[in-house]
Motif scaffolding. Structure first.
Motif, PDB file in Angstrom:
ATOM      1  N   VAL A 139       0.893  -1.351  -0.293  1.00 28.48           N
ATOM      2  CA  VAL A 139       0.382  -0.201   0.516  1.00 28.48           C
ATOM      3  C   VAL A 139       1.374   1.555  -0.470  1.00 28.48           C
ATOM      4  O   VAL A 139       1.483   1.272   0.481  1.00 28.48           O
ATOM      5  N   LYS A 140       1.061   1.844  -1.283  1.00 26.47           N
ATOM      6  CA  LYS A 140       2.087   2.944  -1.197  1.00 26.47           C
ATOM      7  C   LYS A 140       0.963   4.863  -1.161  1.00 26.47           C
ATOM      8  O   LYS A 140      -0.004   4.565  -1.842  1.00 26.47           O
ATOM      9  N   ALA A 141       1.721   5.070  -0.053  1.00 21.37           N
ATOM     10  CA  ALA A 141       1.514   6.773  -0.440  1.00 21.37           C
ATOM     11  C   ALA A 141       1.455   7.814  -1.580  1.00 21.37           C
ATOM     12  O   ALA A 141       2.653   7.329  -2.318  1.00 21.37           O
ATOM     13  N   GLN A 142       0.202   8.288  -2.088  1.00 18.61           N
ATOM     14  CA  GLN A 142       0.458   8.877  -3.419  1.00 18.61           C
ATOM     15  C   GLN A 142       1.232  10.394  -3.499  1.00 18.61           C
ATOM     16  O   GLN A 142      -0.244  10.418  -3.190  1.00 18.61           O
TER      17      GLN A 142
ATOM     18  N   ALA B  71      -7.755  -7.842   6.281  1.00 19.34           N
ATOM     19  CA  ALA B  71      -7.224  -7.250   7.657  1.00 19.34           C
ATOM     20  C   ALA B  71      -6.709  -5.803   7.589  1.00 19.34           C
ATOM     21  O   ALA B  71      -6.436  -4.545   7.949  1.00 19.34           O
ATOM     22  N   GLU B  72      -4.816  -6.089   7.341  1.00 19.26           N
ATOM     23  CA  GLU B  72      -3.734  -5.396   7.493  1.00 19.26           C
ATOM     24  C   GLU B  72      -3.246  -4.186   6.020  1.00 19.26           C
ATOM     25  O   GLU B  72      -3.855  -3.294   6.571  1.00 19.26           O
ATOM     26  N   VAL B  73      -4.423  -4.241   4.915  1.00 19.47           N
ATOM     27  CA  VAL B  73      -4.784  -3.566   4.116  1.00 19.47           C
ATOM     28  C   VAL B  73      -5.868  -2.061   5.013  1.00 19.47           C
ATOM     29  O   VAL B  73      -5.881  -1.580   4.006  1.00 19.47           O
ATOM     30  N   ARG B  74      -6.809  -2.721   5.282  1.00 20.40           N
ATOM     31  CA  ARG B  74      -7.709  -1.988   6.060  1.00 20.40           C
ATOM     32  C   ARG B  74      -6.724  -0.799   6.780  1.00 20.40           C
ATOM     33  O   ARG B  74      -7.129   0.083   6.818  1.00 20.40           O
ATOM     34  N   GLU B  75      -6.369  -1.362   7.964  1.00 24.25           N
ATOM     35  CA  GLU B  75      -5.247  -0.729   8.884  1.00 24.25           C
ATOM     36  C   GLU B  75      -4.497  -0.419   7.762  1.00 24.25           C
ATOM     37  O   GLU B  75      -4.994   1.263   8.295  1.00 24.25           O
ATOM     38  N   HIS B  76      -3.295  -0.621   6.970  1.00 27.19           N
ATOM     39  CA  HIS B  76      -2.570   0.128   6.755  1.00 27.19           C
ATOM     40  C   HIS B  76      -2.996   1.179   5.994  1.00 27.19           C
ATOM     41  O   HIS B  76      -2.663   2.205   5.894  1.00 27.19           O
ATOM     42  N   ALA B  77      -4.401   1.298   4.902  1.00 30.39           N
ATOM     43  CA  ALA B  77      -5.299   1.929   4.362  1.00 30.39           C
ATOM     44  C   ALA B  77      -5.639   3.630   4.680  1.00 30.39           C
ATOM     45  O   ALA B  77      -4.787   4.681   4.456  1.00 30.39           O
TER      46      ALA B  77
END
Lengths: 299, 382
Positions: free
Chosen positions: B44-47, B66-72
C-alpha cells in the motif's frame, strides 16, 4: 560588419500570411530589412503588402536569392519549417516560436548538425537578431536599438531573455552607446545558437568593442561560456544573470529556466563569469552601468 | 508536469513496460478491492510527489484484507513533508532479488538524450553520484539514431548488471526510451528497476515528468492534468492562462517577459522584500490580461503591495497604461500598486496613469526598477 546578419541579408518569412508572421515580417521590412519573400504552402502567388508569397522555401530561394529565414509558425509546424529552410540551403534561420516540445527541438538540432552543417539556427523561442541600422529579424522593436558608430566603441549583446534584452538595448541607447549586433538566443532547453557561438563572432568582429551577456538560471550554458571567455575573449564584458531567487524545480516562464538538483543556479553562473573576468551586475541596471563604464574607458 | 507514481505506472504500461498489477484507491474500501484483485501480499503506497515516503510510513506491506484496511486507513490523510495523502496505489508485492536504477533525460549541454543506468538502485541517484560515481553508466543518445537493443545490452553489461538481468533490463531500457521520446517526457525514471528470483525484470517505481509543451499531441494527458498539484492561486492563474508560480512573500509581482519577471523577483529580494509570486504576462499587456493578473494577485491574502514591472518594446507604454487603468476599474484591489513603466513611449504611459486620477496611495509610478522595488517593499514591510 556586425555578426550573423547585415545590410546584405535577404530574408524570407515562413508563415508570412499568418498573424505573427505578417505583423513582425512587415515591421522588419519597415525597419529596413531586406524581406524578399514569404512562404505559406498553398498560398504561392499571393502577396502580403507587396511581398511575394511562395509555396515552398526552395521556390522562394530560387526566385529571390534569400539566404536567411524567419520562422513564425505555430509549435507543431516549427520543426518542419526549420528543416525545410535548411533543405533549401538557407544559411541562417531565426525561429521565434515558443512552446516547441523539447523532443522535437532535440531532434531538429541534431538533424541540422548532421545533415545541414551549413545552416545555423537561432532560437527557438527567441526574440531574434538585430544589427541596428542594417537588419532586424524577429520581434525586437528596432527603434530602441542605437546604431553603431563607424569608429566605436560599440557593444555586442547576447541574451537568453527577450525583455531583458530590450531593456539592455534601451539603456545603451539612453547612454548614446551604439550596438553592433544584438542576438537573442532564446530561453529553451536546446537553443540552435548558444552563447559561445556569439561570443566567438563578437570577439572577431571589428565593429564590436565590448560584449554584454544576459543569462538566466537553468542548464550550464553560462558556465561553458565563462570557460570560453577565460580562454578566448579579450574584449571587455559585462553580464547579468536573472533568477537568483527562483525556487528549485520550477520552470520560470521559459522552458529552460529551471534549477534542478542544485544545478543551474544564478549564483554559480555569476561566480563562473566573475572568475573569467566579466563584470557581473546584480540587477539589469547595474549591468548596464558597468557596460557604460567600460565604454567610457574605451572611448 | 510531474506525475504521481500510479500515473507514471499507467503511462509506462502504455509502452509495455512491465509493472506490478495494482490500482489506485481513494478510500479504504477501494484499497481492499484493489488488493483482492491484485492478490496478496500487497504493498500500500502513499501517492505524494515527494521523496522519503517509505521512511515516513507511507509505504506498507499487507498480507491480508485486515492489514490493508489498517494501513490504508493510517496512510490516507497522512502528511508527508507537507503533502497530504489523498490517494493510494495498491499493488501486488514483489520478491526482490536485486535493485537497479534507470532514467532518461535531456542533457542540455551535450544536446543529446542521456541514459543513466546503475546496478545500485533503490537509493537516491544523487547519493550514488556522490558516494560512488563510477557505479553510474552514462550514455548519450543522438535522437537521430535512437536507442537499439544491442546498445542497451552493452550499457547493462557496462553497468555490471548480473547476466540474468541483462536481457530483461535492456528490453525495458528500449521501451523506456520510447516512452521518454514518443511520450514526450522531460524525465522518465525507474528506481528501483528490480530483478525477481524468477529472472523477470520490472519497474517497481515510476517517476515521470511530462513536457507541457507537448500536451497538444497527448489527449491522454488530460486525466493527469486534472490531478496536478496546484495551490488555489496557481489553479486560478492556470484557468486564466497565465504563467504563474506561487511563492510565500508579500510583494505581488507582475512583469512582461520571463527574464524580466525573474529579474523583478531578484531585485525585490535585494532590497529586503519577498515576492509572493512569479507572473509573466508576456509581450502584450492588454487590459484583459492585466485584469486577470491583478485578480490572481488580489486573491493571494499574503500580498501587501503589488509591483508591476513593464518594459515596452513593441507594446507601447500608452497601451500598457490604458490596460492598467481599465483593469483597475474592473478589479477592486486590496493592495496598492507601484508601477515601473519603461521603454517605448513610457512617458506618455506614465502621463495616462497620472491623468486617470487614481489616488497616489493606490497607484504610484517610479522611474526605475530599483526605485519601484524599494517603494513596493517599503509598503510591504511597513
Amino acid at each position: 560588419m556586425a555578426i550573423f546578419v547585415n545590410e546584405n541579408t535577404k530574408v524570407v518569412v515562413q508563415g508570412l500570411t499568418g498573424g505573427q508572421g505578417r505583423y513582425h515580417g512587415l515591421r522588419n521590412r519597415d525597419y529596413g530589412t531586406n524581406v524578399v519573400g514569404g512562404v505559406t504552402p498553398g498560398k504561392g502567388g499571393q502577396d502580403v503588402d507587396g511581398i511575394p508569397v511562395f509555396d515552398s522555401v526552395t521556390e522562394a530561394v530560387e526566385a529571390t536569392g534569400a539566404d536567411a529565414s524567419f520562422v513564425a509558425v505555430p509549435p507543431k509546424f516549427a520543426s518542419g519549417a526549420i528543416l525545410e529552410a535548411a533543405e533549401a540551403g538557407i544559411a541562417f534561420v531565426v525561429c521565434i516560436t515558443e512552446g516547441i516540445p523539447a523532443q522535437d527541438e532535440a531532434m531538429t538540432y541534431n538533424v541540422l548538425v548532421r545533415n545541414h552543417p551549413g545552416t545555423r539556427l537561432l532560437g527557438p523561442n527567441c526574440p531574434g537578431v538585430i544589427s541596428p541600422g542594417k537588419c532586424n529579424i524577429g520581434i525586437t522593436a528596432g527603434e530602441i536599438a542605437q546604431n553603431p558608430t563607424a569608429d566605436g566603441p560599440n557593444v555586442g549583446i547576447v541574451s537568453r531573455s527577450g525583455t531583458l534584452t530590450y531593456q539592455a538595448l534601451y539603456e545603451l541607447k539612453q547612454a548614446g552607446i551604439g550596438v553592433s549586433t544584438c542576438v537573442g538566443i532564446g530561453g529553451d532547453p536546446v537553443p540552435g545558437t548558444n552563447f559561445i557561438d556569439c561570443l566567438e563572432r563578437f570577439q572577431s568582429d571589428p565593429e564590436t568593442h565590448a560584449i554584454m551577456m544576459i543569462g538566466e538560471i537553468g542548464g550550464s550554458a553560462e558556465e561553458e561560456a565563462a570557460a570560453f571567455i577565460d580562454a578566448n575573449v579579450t574584449k571587455p564584458m559585462a553580464a547579468y544573470i536573472a533568477g537568483v531567487t527562483a525556487p528549485p524545480g520550477k520552470k520560470m516562464g521559459h522552458a529552460g529556466a529551471i534549477v534542478s538538483g542544485g544545478k543551474g543556479t544564478a549564483q554559480g553562473k555569476m561566480l563562473a563569469l566573475s572568475e573569467a573576468g566579466v563584470k557581473v551586475g546584480v540587477n539589469p541596471t547595474e549591468a548596464g552601468e558597468l557596460m557604460t563604464e567600460i565604454i567610457r574607458e574605451l572611448s | 508536469m510531474d506525475l504521481f507514481e500510479y500515473q507514471g505506472k499507467q503511462y509506462f504500461a502504455r509502452y509495455d513496460i512491465p509493472v506490478s498489477p495494482g490500482g489506485p484507491a481513494d478510500t479504504v474500501d477501494e484499497a481492499v478491492k484493489e488488493a483482492n484483485q491484485a492478490g496478496y501480499p500487497v504493498v500500500v503506497k502513499a501517492q505524494v510527489q515527494v521523496g522519503g515516503r517509505g521512511k515516513a510510513g507511507g509505504i506498507k506491506l499487507a498480507d491480508n484484507e485486515a492489514e490493508v484496511r489498517e494501513h490504508a486507513g493510517n496512510i490516507l490523510g497522512m502528511d508527508i513533508k507537507g503533502h497530504t495523502v489523498n490517494r493510494l496505489w495498491v499493488e501486488k508485492a514483489s520478491d526482490i532479488e536485486d535493485e537497479y536504477y534507470a532514467s532518461f533525460t535531456l542533457d542540455r549541454a551535450a544536446k543529446k538524450h542521456l541514459l543513466m543506468l546503475s546496478a545500485e538502485g533503490g537509493v537516491e541517484i544523487e547519493a550514488v553520484a556522490e558516494s560512488n560515481p563510477d557505479a553510474i553508466v552514462k550514455l548519450h543518445i543522438d535522437p537521430v539514431d535512437g536507442l537499439d537493443l544491442e546498445v542497451a545490452r552493452q550499457s547493462c553489461i557496462k553497468a555490471k548488471l548480473p547476466e540474468t538481468a541483462v536481457d530483461g533490463a535492456a528490453e525495458i531500457l528500449v521501451k523506456l526510451y520510447r516512452c521518454y521520446t514518443e511520450g514526450d517526457c522531460d524525465l522518465a525514471e525507474i528506481n528501483p528497476l528490480i530483478l525477481k528470483p524468477t529472472g523477470e525484470v520490472h519497474a517497481l517505481d515510476a517517476k515521470v515528468t511530462l513536457d507541457n509543451s507537448a500536451a497538444y499531441r497527448h489527449p491522454e494527458w488530460e486525466a493527469f492534468a486534472a490531478t496536478e498539484v496546484l495551490d488555489d492561486r496557481e489553479q486560478m492563474a492556470k484557468e486564466k492562462g497565465l504563467q504563474y508560480i506561487g511563492l510565500d512573500g508579500s510583494v505581488g509581482i507582475i512583469a512582461n517577459g520571463a527574464g524580466l519577471a525573474m529579474s523583478t523577483l531578484d531585485v525585490v529580494n535585494q532590497v529586503g522584500g519577498t515576492a509572493a509570486n512569479f507572473l509573466d504576462i508576456g509581450g502584450g499587456a492588454n487590459a484583459d490580461v492585466m485584469a486577470g493578473a491583478l485578480e490572481v494577485i488580489n486573491f493571494d491574502e499574503n500580498v501587501v503591495s503589488i509591483l508591476i514591472n513593464i518594459f515596452g518594446g513593441i507594446t507601447r507604454g500608452e497601451e500598457v497604461a490604458k490596460g492598467i487603468v481599465e483593469a483597475m476599474s474592473r478589479v477592486d484591489l486590496r493592495a496598492p500598486i507601484v508601477i515601473r513603466l519603461d521603454g517605448t513611449n513610457a512617458e506618455e504611459g506614465r502621463q495616462i496613469l497620472l491623468d486617470a486620477g487614481i489616488p497616489q496611495e493606490k497607484l504610484r509610478s517610479e522611474p526605475t526598477m530599483l526605485e519601484a522595488a524599494l517603494a513596493a517593499v517599503s509598503t510591504a514591510n511597513a
